[in-house]
Design an enzyme around this catalytic site. Structure first.
Site, mmCIF file in Angstrom:
data_model
loop_
_atom_site.group_PDB
_atom_site.id
_atom_site.type_symbol
_atom_site.label_atom_id
_atom_site.label_comp_id
_atom_site.label_asym_id
_atom_site.label_seq_id
_atom_site.Cartn_x
_atom_site.Cartn_y
_atom_site.Cartn_z
ATOM 1 N N ILE A 1 92.055 71.733 101.502
ATOM 2 C CA ILE A 1 90.555 71.781 100.555
ATOM 3 C C ILE A 1 90.268 73.058 100.261
ATOM 4 O O ILE A 1 90.291 73.624 98.988
ATOM 5 C CB ILE A 1 89.659 71.439 101.467
ATOM 6 C CG1 ILE A 1 89.724 69.673 101.745
ATOM 7 C CG2 ILE A 1 88.045 71.319 100.852
ATOM 8 C CD1 ILE A 1 88.546 69.191 102.632
ATOM 9 N N VAL B 1 79.718 64.056 103.411
ATOM 10 C CA VAL B 1 79.683 62.669 103.410
ATOM 11 C C VAL B 1 79.872 62.291 101.937
ATOM 12 O O VAL B 1 79.332 62.662 100.907
ATOM 13 C CB VAL B 1 78.201 61.840 103.504
ATOM 14 C CG1 VAL B 1 78.170 60.230 103.602
ATOM 15 C CG2 VAL B 1 77.578 62.601 104.919
ATOM 16 N N LEU C 1 81.367 62.887 95.819
ATOM 17 C CA LEU C 1 80.052 62.018 95.430
ATOM 18 C C LEU C 1 78.880 62.580 95.983
ATOM 19 O O LEU C 1 78.661 63.174 96.845
ATOM 20 C CB LEU C 1 80.418 60.679 96.093
ATOM 21 C CG LEU C 1 81.639 60.028 95.768
ATOM 22 C CD1 LEU C 1 81.544 58.491 96.719
ATOM 23 C CD2 LEU C 1 81.712 59.656 94.386
ATOM 24 N N GLY D 1 99.487 59.498 103.436
ATOM 25 C CA GLY D 1 98.416 60.575 103.922
ATOM 26 C C GLY D 1 97.181 60.114 103.868
ATOM 27 O O GLY D 1 96.318 61.205 103.866
ATOM 28 N N ASP E 1 84.859 58.919 112.717
ATOM 29 C CA ASP E 1 84.514 59.761 111.477
ATOM 30 C C ASP E 1 83.493 58.946 110.825
ATOM 31 O O ASP E 1 82.374 59.834 110.335
ATOM 32 C CB ASP E 1 85.584 59.724 110.726
ATOM 33 C CG ASP E 1 85.743 60.820 109.688
ATOM 34 O OD1 ASP E 1 85.379 62.092 110.258
ATOM 35 O OD2 ASP E 1 85.973 60.567 108.510
ATOM 36 N N LYS F 1 79.249 60.600 109.856
ATOM 37 C CA LYS F 1 78.824 60.648 108.222
ATOM 38 C C LYS F 1 77.532 59.734 108.361
ATOM 39 O O LYS F 1 76.475 60.385 107.751
ATOM 40 C CB LYS F 1 79.804 59.924 107.533
ATOM 41 C CG LYS F 1 80.855 60.756 107.227
ATOM 42 C CD LYS F 1 82.033 60.069 106.411
ATOM 43 C CE LYS F 1 83.118 61.037 105.937
ATOM 44 N NZ LYS F 1 84.300 60.017 105.581
#
Ligand code: ADP
Ligand code: ASP
Ligand code: MG
Length: 817
Positions: free
Chosen positions: A475, A609, A613, A664, A678, A682
């Site tokens: 990232i 989250v 988006l 991946g 995970d 969120k």
């Protein structure tokens, strides 16, 4: 007749002196007579003073400094092809011999009086003016040498002597009656009526030019220096400072009084008295118009003219109940300071009359303190007035301009710019002329304050964001690429300058306040000697103290997230896709918001989250517009979305998990995704955003993994176990399919409860038609009660996540407007 002056950098060496000769010859075409005042060669005065002080402390190094100064002049003479000029040679020999004798005397008696220091330090001008005269003559420029000591008469205030204008003006006029076309004049130096050498104070050659200009009714006085005139701020501190085309004498006076070195403060008075315009020009760019200083109303393009600063001051405060309503306190205070010869730079009085604060040079602070304590001895003994409070390590910033007299809002803009950058104001004063507003701040904040104010007053359309990045994996690396790619566009289209001032990976860190190369940062990191240490990284950001700083955390580490609080406290915004901080304890979650609010900076984490988006923003927009959240349902894992969207008839569950891993999409161990942990983090963040005080263990997660899958020791064993259990998953799928439904791993928040379950959904459900690794979030609210508001799209991937982070960084610029 015109008087011009060349400063130290304009006569730094032979090459520059040739440039000066060209400028003079050019001016000769327009003016019949020219007085050319020159400074010592750049840096020579400093060296002469250093040499004298070394001698006085019997440090033998003085003789080396003496030799270096002598050699430098000899070298310049040679480079100007004057080595066979016997007269000049003789003059130099004599002058240096004389200096040596005096210096030796200082060495022997270990004493350096101001008088002797003036003699020694003023010789730089005598040497330079003489050499330059001989050079002009060698170039067939008809010129004379004038030792200003023979015409400028002063008192005996060595170090900063006061001029007797009556005698001086007469002498100057007399000399120029019979002078040649060009007269080269020594700047800085003068003499007493007894013939003792004095100086006009550091930077005093400008003053020499003004004295000559005024005495001779010069058409204008030109000060030639190394910048394009008076700039909007000190260019050594504010890189974006630019030249001011014209200003009034008063504005110039304020700028120089508050530290703009480009003009020596007393210079303006003689010019103002006679109404002679001052022109500040750049020797290195003679064609640039420079700055024109006169009585004419200057151009009004901006709210202010310039920003000046005094680097180091001390602030003294006198306070006590005995001061209220008592006449004459301030008169006594300032009388005592004037007796002690303390120069007061700024005064401010609280409206309650309870306190008076004033700024002085740090060297004066003890003398001032003593003088006041002596003057108010009785009141202090009676405890009517408290002991003087002294604060050190402070600076003054002054914003200056005639325009602010009639324009409200200058101070508002000033304090807003300082406030948004976390700069606290220690004291503030507005000059009675309303020509300047001065604020006292901590020295540590000076550069940042100057740059923020400069940005706010002059470049309000160009914003600079200083970005510090930790984590340059998938990232972070993508984000840097995006910044590099769009930077030019942002600069042109949005007037936004993004400077990446710090980068760290897990091993090393690198910094550059001017911006690191976004193409070579990997090489820079590997050759860096600074080991990554988050505490040091944060300290460095604080020390660099840049305007509009933003910390970007692209790691998934708790250690980094733990630093957010102290970063926010230092008025640095935080932007992060790392959800660790927000999904830790509720206490930490709420403290982060408090700190950001208190420090007036931003904490942004939309990408926690749903990656790029607009999940959190949509939720916040709904709530802040008064809507009530009834239910949130979501598929919040791209991995689980992919797995269940592809789990169709004819495929085995284990094959699909393998496929997801190959692409991946999963964590190295897919059980981390399949466990729903995970997703839970969120959902926790979403719940907290709706205002619920929730902890991670309050969330109920359905376990979909059979026991032997959980127990498997490694990933390979896990896949073996999963294959064995394919029938279990197939059964679930079949059951759903028989009812024309599909399986979806859904996070739900309703009535304060958060759950995560594998559910069967039918074709009327908005989650039925999901594809790829899409995330989907549906908000059922009072307004959207029948058909929920749905946000849907790719909820993972480096490109979209980095773009989300990038968008938040850019949005911070708006906040500083
Ligand atoms: P000179 O040797 O020509 O007298 P100085 O060093 O005394 O030159 O003054 C010029 C320098 O003043 C510039 O190089 C610049 O660094 C500094 N300076 C500080 N504030 C300002 C300002 N507001 N405008 C222009 N120059 C400034
Ligand atoms: N040479 C002197 C100084 O450095 C005077 C001047 O340059 O104006 O202070
Ligand atoms: Mg100067």
């Amino acid at each position: 007749m015109i008087v011009i002056k060349f400063g130290g950098t304009s006569v730094l060496n032979a090459q520059r002196i040739r440039g000066v000769a060209e400028i003079v010859q050019d001016l000769k075409k327009k003016h019949k007579k020219i007085g050319v005042v020159v400074s010592a060669f750049g840096g020579v005065t400093d060296e002469l003073i250093r040499m004298s002080k070394l001698a006085a402390s019997q440090d033998n190094e003085y003789i080396n400094v003496f030799r270096e100064i002598r050699e430098r002049h000899q070298k310049t003479v040679k480079e100007l092809n004057l080595q066979s000029d016997k007269k000049l040679h003789h003059f130099l020999e004599e002058t240096f011999a004389g200096l040596h004798d005096i210096l030796h005397g200082v060495y022997l008696v270990r004493e350096l009086s101001n008088r002797t220091l003036d003699f020694l330090s003023g010789h730089g001008e005598i040497l330079s003016a003489k050499i330059i005269t001989h050079y002009f003559q060698s170039q067939k420029i008809s010129s004379d040498f004038l030792d200003a000591r023979t015409v400028i008469t002063t008192d005996e205030n060595f170090g900063s002597a006061r001029v007797d204008f009556k005698i001086t003006n007469r002498n100057i006029v007399h000399f120029f009656r019979r002078s040649k076309d060009i007269t080269v004049i020594t700047g800085f130096v003068a003499s007493t009526t007894k013939g003792e050498m004095t100086t006009l104070g550091r930077g005093g050659s400008d003053y020499t030019a003004a004295i000559f200009g005024a005495a001779l009714d010069s058409k204008e006085i030109q000060i030639w220096t190394d910048v394009d005139g008076v700039l909007t701020a000190d260019p050594r501190k504010v890189k974006k400072a630019f030249s001011i085309a014209s200003m009034t004498y008063e504005e110039a006076m304020e700028m120089s009084h508050f530290g703009a070195k480009v003009i020596h403060p007393p210079t303006i008075q003689p010019a103002l008295d006679k109404g002679i315009p001052l022109l500040i020009k750049n020797t290195f760019k003679p064609t640039h118009a420079g700055t024109y200083i006169s009585t004419e109303p200057a151009d009004q393009a901006f709210l202010i003219k310039g920003i000046s600063s005094i680097d180091k001051i001390s602030l003294l405060t006198l306070q006590g109940s005995g001061m209220v309503g008592v006449a004459g306190i301030s008169a006594r205070l300032f009388n005592s300071l004037s007796h002690a010869k303390v120069n007061v730079i700024l005064i401010t009085q609280g409206s309650s009359e309870h306190t008076i604060s004033f700024a002085v040079k740090p060297d004066d602070s003890i003398i001032a303190q003593r003088a006041i304590e002596e003057a108010f001895r009785l009141e202090m003994r009676a405890k009517m007035i408290e002991k003087v409070r002294v604060e050190n390590n402070l600076s003054i910033i002054a914003v200056i301009g005639e325009n602010m007299r009639n324009t409200p809002g200058v101070s508002g803009r000033l304090f807003q710019a300082l406030g948004k950058n976390g700069i606290s104001v220690v004291a503030t004063a507005q000059g009675s002329s309303e020509l300047n507003i001065s604020t006292v701040i901590h020295h540590h904040d000076l550069d940042k304050a100057l740059n923020s104010l400069h940005q706010s007053f002059f470049l309000s359309d160009v914003k600079t964001l200083s970005v510090f990045m930790v984590g340059i994996g998938l990232i972070g690396g993508t984000l840097i690429k995006q910044i590099a790619k769009h930077r030019d566009h942002l600069r042109k289209a949005r007037s936004l300058e993004i400077v990446v001032a710090g980068i760290a990976n897990s091993k090393k860190m690198i910094f550059d306040a001017d911006g690191l190369s976004l193409h070579k940062y990997n090489e820079l990191l590997s050759s860096s000697t600074e080991k990554m240490d988050i505490v040091k990284f944060v300290q460095k950001m604080k020390d660099m103290n840049l305007t509009q700083s933003i910390f970007v955390d692209c790691t998934s580490e708790e250690k980094i997230a733990n630093a957010y609080q102290s970063i926010l406290e230092s008025s640095i915004s935080v932007v992060t896709p790392n959800k660790v901080a927000n999904s830790g304890s509720f206490k930490q979650y709420s403290q982060l918001r408090e700190k950001a609010k208190k420090a007036n900076v931003r904490f942004m984490y939309e990408t926690n989250v749903g990656a790029g988006l607009p999940v959190i923003n949509t939720l916040n927009d709904l709530m802040s517009s008064g809507d009530q959240i009834i239910r949130i349902e979501a598929v919040l894992s791209g991995t689980l979305s992919f797995i269940f969207n592809n789990f169709l008839e004819g495929s085995s569950f284990s094959d699909i998990v393998q496929e997801a891993r190959k692409r991946g999409y999963t964590e190295p161990d897919p059980r981390i995704d399949l466990s729903g942990k995970d997703v839970a983090r969120k959902l926790l963040i979403l719940a907290r955003e709706t205002g619920i005080e929730m902890e991670l263990n309050n969330i109920k997660i359905q376990n979909i993994l059979p026991k032997d899958c959980i127990k498997a020791k490694n990933v390979d064993e896990f896949f073996v176990a999963l294959k064995k259990n394919d029938a279990v998953f197939e059964k679930m799928r079949k059951n759903a399919s028989n009812k024309s439904k599909v399986l979806r791993f859904i996070a739900k928040l309703e009535k304060g409860k958060a759950t995560i379950n594998l559910e069967e959904v039918g074709s009327n459900h908005p989650f039925y038609n999901l594809s790829g690794s899409d995330n989907i979030i549906s908000y059922t609210t009072e307004r959207y009660s029948e058909r929920p508001l749905v946000v849907k799209g790719p909820g993972a991937g480096a490109e979209v996540t980095a773009a989300g982070v990038f968008a938040e960084i850019i949005s911070i610029a708006k906040y500083f407007e």
